[in-house]
Design an enzyme around this catalytic site. Structure first.
Site, PDB file in Angstrom:
ATOM      1  N   LEU A 103      56.006  36.830  91.809  1.00 43.19           N
ATOM      2  CA  LEU A 103      56.046  38.068  91.076  1.00 43.19           C
ATOM      3  C   LEU A 103      56.172  39.311  91.818  1.00 43.19           C
ATOM      4  O   LEU A 103      55.723  39.296  93.035  1.00 43.19           O
ATOM      5  CB  LEU A 103      54.559  38.100  90.316  1.00 43.19           C
ATOM      6  CG  LEU A 103      54.407  37.208  89.132  1.00 43.19           C
ATOM      7  CD1 LEU A 103      52.937  37.071  88.747  1.00 43.19           C
ATOM      8  CD2 LEU A 103      55.368  36.937  88.314  1.00 43.19           C
ATOM      9  N   ASP A 104      56.700  40.359  91.293  1.00 40.21           N
ATOM     10  CA  ASP A 104      56.891  41.577  92.035  1.00 40.21           C
ATOM     11  C   ASP A 104      55.622  42.338  92.409  1.00 40.21           C
ATOM     12  O   ASP A 104      54.669  41.857  91.593  1.00 40.21           O
ATOM     13  CB  ASP A 104      57.588  42.735  91.274  1.00 40.21           C
ATOM     14  CG  ASP A 104      59.019  42.332  90.820  1.00 40.21           C
ATOM     15  OD1 ASP A 104      59.766  41.495  91.735  1.00 40.21           O
ATOM     16  OD2 ASP A 104      59.703  43.008  90.105  1.00 40.21           O
ATOM     17  N   ARG A 105      55.512  43.031  93.328  1.00 38.84           N
ATOM     18  CA  ARG A 105      54.204  43.745  93.881  1.00 38.84           C
ATOM     19  C   ARG A 105      53.471  44.041  92.697  1.00 38.84           C
ATOM     20  O   ARG A 105      52.228  43.775  92.508  1.00 38.84           O
ATOM     21  CB  ARG A 105      54.451  44.628  94.722  1.00 38.84           C
ATOM     22  CG  ARG A 105      53.250  45.337  95.334  1.00 38.84           C
ATOM     23  CD  ARG A 105      53.397  46.580  96.028  1.00 38.84           C
ATOM     24  NE  ARG A 105      52.100  47.293  96.552  1.00 38.84           N
ATOM     25  CZ  ARG A 105      51.472  47.024  97.752  1.00 38.84           C
ATOM     26  NH1 ARG A 105      52.118  46.091  98.482  1.00 38.84           N
ATOM     27  NH2 ARG A 105      50.667  47.541  98.059  1.00 38.84           N
TER      28      ARG A 105
ATOM     29  N   THR B 124      53.501  43.519  89.202  1.00 36.06           N
ATOM     30  CA  THR B 124      53.476  42.710  88.183  1.00 36.06           C
ATOM     31  C   THR B 124      52.456  41.823  88.232  1.00 36.06           C
ATOM     32  O   THR B 124      52.272  41.217  89.464  1.00 36.06           O
ATOM     33  CB  THR B 124      54.753  41.815  88.149  1.00 36.06           C
ATOM     34  OG1 THR B 124      55.950  42.683  87.906  1.00 36.06           O
ATOM     35  CG2 THR B 124      54.930  40.939  86.949  1.00 36.06           C
TER      36      THR B 124
END
Length: 290
Positions: free
Chosen positions: A133-135, A137
């Site tokens: 996951l993105d930072r 998210t």
């Protein structure tokens, strides 16, 4: 770590090597590691890997210890574990924390905390991220606890199904839809992506869950796995995620980034082959937008 198989009558006569490659689904790389640095026994005895197997034989593989390297280091910190066994770790990631270390390694990250968790359990593995996951998210993530599990979960498509929830700007007119536009890296940027005819095929399904005064709660499913795919696709149709200033969203001081949460995760367990389902609610702060 070890794994045990019992040879069925249908597999009788196969060599041990063939059994591991076909029945155990070893990759060539995994097989080579086991052959060189691990151990294979049949009914408790060391054997040559070319020898044939008999019905009822018990094949045990002792996997070699994994090298961690220096990039990821154990670091204590909160880790919300949803599920754990000897093969898998399912966690709930908060927003505003990266999954892997930054270049200067100055910030905390999920991988470092997972290694610390492993050390407390006496597990020698490194961190095998399956669903990253993105930072900024939040939500559910799957991590394999050894290289064999990582291989099984990533070598075939559709073993893992993920749904996300997002708060997007404006009111979507249709209750459901599909965004199928290719995505490429923006020239001159290592971060930004954009819809481009030279990009890779990308497909996102969306469904409206609730419309509020000036934003929409949407459920999304990725049919492909491009970097920033949901963020790019929703911005492309004129509904960027709230807080996603990188793609045209309004800044939201109460959010630590874009309002995006992995809320549903279904997978086929790499060892037991059982279907497993996990759910997670978006951050409570989202209630402010109702």
């Amino acid at each position: 770590m070890k794994k045990v198989w019992h040879v069925s009558k249908e597999r009788e006569g196969r060599s041990i090597k063939n059994f591991l490659l076909k029945e155990a689904q070893f990759s060539r790389q995994i097989f080579k590691r086991v052959k060189n640095d691990g151990q294979v026994t049949v009914n408790g005895e060391d054997v040559e890997l070319w020898k044939p197997l008999k019905s009822g034989d018990e094949v045990t593989v002792f996997f070699p210890l994994e090298e961690r390297g220096s990039y990821i280091q154990p670091e204590p910190g909160p880790l919300t574990i949803v599920y754990e066994d000897e093969d898998l770790l399912v966690i709930e990631k908060p927003s505003d924390i990266a999954v892997i270390p930054s270049i200067d390694k100055s910030q905390p990250c999920i991988a470092n905390r997972v290694l610390h968790h492993y050390d407390k359990q006496g597990i020698s593995s490194t961190v095998h991220i399956i669903t990253r996951l993105d930072r900024n998210t939040s939500g559910l993530m799957v991590i394999a606890k050894h290289a064999y599990g990582h291989m099984l979960l990533t070598r075939k498509e559709k073993l893992i199904d993920r749904h996300y929830k997002a708060l997007v700007q404006g009111l979507l007119e249709t209750d459901c839809g599909t965004v199928e536009e290719p995505i490429a890296r923006v020239e001159g940027s290592i971060i930004r992506r954009t819809v481009s005819e030279i990009g890779k095929p990308s497909k996102t399904l969306y469904e409206v869950e609730e419309r509020y005064a000036d934003c929409t709660l949407v459920r999304l499913q990725l049919m492909t796995g491009r970097t920033h795919q949901i963020r790019v696709h929703m911005a492309h149709i004129g509904h960027p995620l709230i807080g996603d200033t990188l793609y045209g969203g309004i800044e939201a001081a109460e959010l630590s980034g874009q309002a995006l949460h992995c809320s549903y995760l279904k997978l086929i367990h790499p060892w037991t082959k059982k279907e497993m389902t996990f759910t997670s609610d978006p951050p409570a702060i989202w209630e402010k937008y109702k």
